[in-house]
Write a protein that holds these residues in place. Structure first.
Motif, mmCIF file in Angstrom:
data_model
loop_
_atom_site.group_PDB
_atom_site.id
_atom_site.type_symbol
_atom_site.label_atom_id
_atom_site.label_comp_id
_atom_site.label_asym_id
_atom_site.label_seq_id
_atom_site.Cartn_x
_atom_site.Cartn_y
_atom_site.Cartn_z
ATOM 1 N N ALA A 118 0.927 -1.083 -0.017
ATOM 2 C CA ALA A 118 -0.117 -0.075 -0.138
ATOM 3 C C ALA A 118 0.884 1.225 -0.108
ATOM 4 N N ARG A 119 0.415 2.308 -0.396
ATOM 5 C CA ARG A 119 0.484 3.503 -0.381
ATOM 6 C C ARG A 119 1.637 3.755 1.275
ATOM 7 N N GLU A 120 1.227 3.668 2.185
ATOM 8 C CA GLU A 120 1.371 4.211 3.101
ATOM 9 C C GLU A 120 3.001 3.226 4.167
ATOM 10 N N THR A 121 2.606 1.922 3.108
ATOM 11 C CA THR A 121 3.301 0.882 3.848
ATOM 12 C C THR A 121 5.495 1.002 3.513
ATOM 13 N N HIS A 122 5.943 1.088 4.280
ATOM 14 C CA HIS A 122 7.322 0.367 3.481
ATOM 15 C C HIS A 122 7.713 -1.023 2.453
ATOM 16 N N GLY A 123 7.776 -0.452 1.310
ATOM 17 C CA GLY A 123 8.088 -1.895 0.222
ATOM 18 C C GLY A 123 9.325 -2.318 0.277
ATOM 19 N N ALA A 124 9.149 -3.159 -0.619
ATOM 20 C CA ALA A 124 11.003 -3.634 -0.269
ATOM 21 C C ALA A 124 11.291 -3.573 -2.277
ATOM 22 N N ARG A 125 12.114 -3.722 -2.775
ATOM 23 C CA ARG A 125 13.004 -2.968 -3.534
ATOM 24 C C ARG A 125 14.295 -4.445 -3.580
ATOM 25 N N LEU A 126 12.659 -5.618 -4.767
ATOM 26 C CA LEU A 126 14.524 -6.793 -4.564
ATOM 27 C C LEU A 126 15.351 -6.469 -5.445
ATOM 28 N N ASP A 127 16.881 -6.689 -5.193
ATOM 29 C CA ASP A 127 17.648 -6.604 -6.390
ATOM 30 C C ASP A 127 17.286 -8.011 -7.842
ATOM 31 N N ILE A 128 17.471 -9.451 -7.370
ATOM 32 C CA ILE A 128 17.197 -10.355 -8.538
ATOM 33 C C ILE A 128 16.204 -10.534 -8.063
ATOM 34 N N PHE A 129 14.831 -11.187 -8.458
ATOM 35 C CA PHE A 129 14.259 -11.891 -8.185
ATOM 36 C C PHE A 129 13.463 -13.228 -8.908
ATOM 37 N N VAL A 130 13.523 -13.843 -8.917
ATOM 38 C CA VAL A 130 13.199 -15.269 -9.904
ATOM 39 C C VAL A 130 12.289 -16.193 -9.941
ATOM 40 N N THR A 131 11.766 -16.957 -10.174
ATOM 41 C CA THR A 131 11.021 -18.022 -10.359
ATOM 42 C C THR A 131 11.390 -19.221 -11.233
ATOM 43 N N ASP A 132 11.379 -20.462 -10.695
ATOM 44 C CA ASP A 132 11.734 -21.792 -11.402
ATOM 45 C C ASP A 132 10.651 -22.262 -11.633
ATOM 46 N N ALA A 133 10.739 -23.447 -12.443
ATOM 47 C CA ALA A 133 9.704 -23.953 -13.003
ATOM 48 C C ALA A 133 8.750 -24.818 -12.005
ATOM 49 N N ALA A 134 8.963 -24.541 -10.639
ATOM 50 C CA ALA A 134 8.448 -25.695 -9.917
ATOM 51 C C ALA A 134 8.192 -24.777 -9.378
ATOM 52 N N GLY A 135 7.886 -23.352 -9.316
ATOM 53 C CA GLY A 135 6.884 -22.336 -8.840
ATOM 54 C C GLY A 135 8.240 -21.872 -7.430
ATOM 55 N N ASN A 136 9.015 -22.345 -7.102
ATOM 56 C CA ASN A 136 9.922 -21.910 -6.147
ATOM 57 C C ASN A 136 10.931 -19.996 -6.579
ATOM 58 N N ALA A 137 10.384 -19.269 -5.647
ATOM 59 C CA ALA A 137 10.403 -17.673 -5.524
ATOM 60 C C ALA A 137 11.719 -18.043 -5.400
ATOM 61 N N TYR A 138 13.355 -17.552 -5.782
ATOM 62 C CA TYR A 138 14.455 -16.374 -5.363
ATOM 63 C C TYR A 138 14.882 -15.149 -5.071
ATOM 64 N N ASN A 139 15.200 -14.552 -4.071
ATOM 65 C CA ASN A 139 15.519 -13.120 -4.130
ATOM 66 C C ASN A 139 16.884 -13.072 -3.450
ATOM 67 N N VAL A 140 17.932 -12.681 -5.011
ATOM 68 C CA VAL A 140 19.188 -12.630 -4.561
ATOM 69 C C VAL A 140 19.356 -11.612 -4.041
ATOM 70 N N GLU A 141 20.659 -11.202 -3.481
ATOM 71 C CA GLU A 141 20.440 -9.215 -2.713
ATOM 72 C C GLU A 141 21.506 -9.329 -2.889
ATOM 73 N N MET A 142 22.578 -7.945 -3.373
ATOM 74 C CA MET A 142 24.132 -7.453 -3.077
ATOM 75 C C MET A 142 24.274 -7.126 -1.764
ATOM 76 N N GLN A 143 25.149 -7.024 -1.149
ATOM 77 C CA GLN A 143 24.997 -6.012 0.099
ATOM 78 C C GLN A 143 26.272 -5.506 -0.220
ATOM 79 N N ASN A 144 26.901 -4.292 -0.541
ATOM 80 C CA ASN A 144 27.777 -3.718 -0.080
ATOM 81 C C ASN A 144 28.006 -3.077 0.880
ATOM 82 N N ASP A 145 27.669 -2.584 1.508
ATOM 83 C CA ASP A 145 28.054 -1.860 2.983
ATOM 84 C C ASP A 145 27.442 -2.184 4.277
ATOM 85 N N ALA A 146 28.022 -2.929 4.814
ATOM 86 C CA ALA A 146 27.948 -3.179 6.770
ATOM 87 C C ALA A 146 26.751 -2.753 7.149
#
Length: 124
Positions: A15-43
């Motif tokens: 919703a407009r008032e909620t904190h969103g998430a921007r996923l660096d990479i989001f993929v799904t496979d043929a089995a329906g599994n969802a993968y999110n890959v995040e690059m974290q450069n800053d500690a």
């Protein structure tokens, strides 16, 4: 693994008032599994909370209105960090969930379909 869909920088916001998430990479496979890959450069000291937030955002994105909770996809959140976020000098950290009864050492695996993995690129 065969990829079904791939999104670079997928925005997830309920919703407009909620904190969103921007996923660096989001993929799904043929089995329906969802993968999110995040690059974290800053500690940062909130990796665990970010992983939880992203995992729940993926669940909300992939479960359609009216679907039962059994339709939730498995989701895997992977953080690739250019530092050792947990200070144990390991290359990989995998979160393992389990049920534990009070006053006992018995652990029962708790497989809710959500997995979190941290990769340390500074491992030597």
């Amino acid at each position: 693994m065969t990829l079904d869909k791939k999104y670079d920088e997928k925005d997830l916001k309920d919703a407009r008032e909620t904190h969103g998430a921007r996923l660096d990479i989001f993929v799904t496979d043929a089995a329906g599994n969802a993968y999110n890959v995040e690059m974290q450069n800053d500690a940062v000291n909130c990796l665990e909370k970010r992983a939880r937030f992203y995992s729940s955002a993926i669940d909300r994105e992939t479960l359609r209105p009216g679907e039962k909770y059994t339709a939730l996809r498995n989701n895997i959140v992977i953080f690739i960090c250019n530092y050792d976020g947990f200070g144990l000098e390991l290359a990989e950290y995998a979160v393992e969930k389990s049920l534990v009864g009070p006053g006992t050492d018995v652990r029962v695996p708790y497989n809710d379909g959500a997995q979190i993995l941290y990769l340390n690129t500074k491992y030597r």
